[in-house]
Enzyme design. Sequence first.
Site, PDB file in Angstrom:
ATOM      1  CG  LEU A  48      -2.205  -0.739   1.215  1.00 44.17           C
ATOM      2  CD1 LEU A  48      -2.890  -0.641   2.580  1.00 44.17           C
ATOM      3  CD2 LEU A  48      -3.139  -0.226   0.127  1.00 44.17           C
ATOM      4  CG  ASP A  49       0.649   4.166  -3.121  1.00 45.89           C
ATOM      5  OD1 ASP A  49       1.559   3.409  -3.500  1.00 45.89           O
ATOM      6  OD2 ASP A  49      -0.221   4.629  -3.887  1.00 45.89           O
ATOM      7  N   PRO A  50       2.355   4.827   1.019  1.00 46.87           N
ATOM      8  CG  PRO A  50       4.539   5.633   1.235  1.00 46.87           C
ATOM      9  CD  PRO A  50       3.572   5.101   0.221  1.00 46.87           C
TER      10      PRO A  50
ATOM     11  CB  ALA B 178      -2.918   3.830   0.631  1.00 47.15           C
TER      12      ALA B 178
ATOM     13  NE  ARG C 121       0.271   5.790  -6.407  1.00 49.26           N
ATOM     14  CZ  ARG C 121       1.564   5.721  -6.737  1.00 49.26           C
ATOM     15  NH1 ARG C 121       2.214   6.813  -7.106  1.00 49.26           N
ATOM     16  NH2 ARG C 121       2.194   4.562  -6.709  1.00 49.26           N
TER      17      ARG C 121
END
Length: 297
Positions: free
Chosen positions: A45-47, A49, A179
């Site tokens: 997961l993106d930071p 998110a 994204r």
Amino acid sequence: MARKKGRDITGWLIVDKPAGVTSTSVVNKVRWALDAKKAGHAGTLDPDATGVLAVALGEATKTVSILTDALKCYDFRVKWGAETTTDDASGEVLRSAEDRPDRAAVEAALSGFIGQIMQVPPAFSAVKVDGERAYDLAREGEELDLAARPLWVESLTLLDADRDTGRLEMVCGKGGYVRSIARDLGRKLGCLGHVAELRRVWSGPFEVENGVAFDKVDREAQDWLQAQLLPLESALDDLPKLRATPEGAIRIRNGNPGEVTGGAEWGELVWVSDGNLPVCIGRYQGGKVQPERVFNL
């Protein structure tokens, strides 16, 4: 002095990841809190998110690829009017637009993002380019021309909308970048866009409602955390389950084809149990299973 290697502990801990923390940091803290010898996760997961981060411990790390291939659900908000370097709110604005889409326009555009699509990953992603991570090259200012990759999108639904944002839910397969969806949807609508908020609601069989809050991951709560572990086989719900014969279990544990009861399609990926213990993941071969991953339990 010999370094302590940690405990042999197996299972899945589902963490509700907060914003501002990397997936690697979550795994490292879980491993430290449980004093586990081995840990990994199934899907970064993106930071910025939040939501489901499934952390595998011990022998469960051998099932990570199964969960990585499973469908996942994301609840996210797109902000219209700007495209950023990172395709989310953390990046610098590259281009802006005054136009804003109405609800009907957004819903009409979604059909082009459902089914088997081709998707170009964000420049700031973990995709490798000549052996280096794209995000490292992007940080150095290098212009990247990433190749489009196939992605299965099961569904993409507009949940609500106002003038400047749209909230959507997407269910997709392996390798999907929310994204990129926001970026490409904004381009298609002519208004540009980027992700403002992102939450993973579920990943395969694991749901965020059953996740452990990150601030509860601590050594002082070790016994409680261990009680929250889900068994290794929790990640195998989508695979047929077969049972090894006593002789078959011995052969499979030694890495050889072993006899099983139950059936599946020839060559189908299955998992095999011996009593209450999972023995392996492997390929069914007409009464036998050729193991691909053997569990040492």
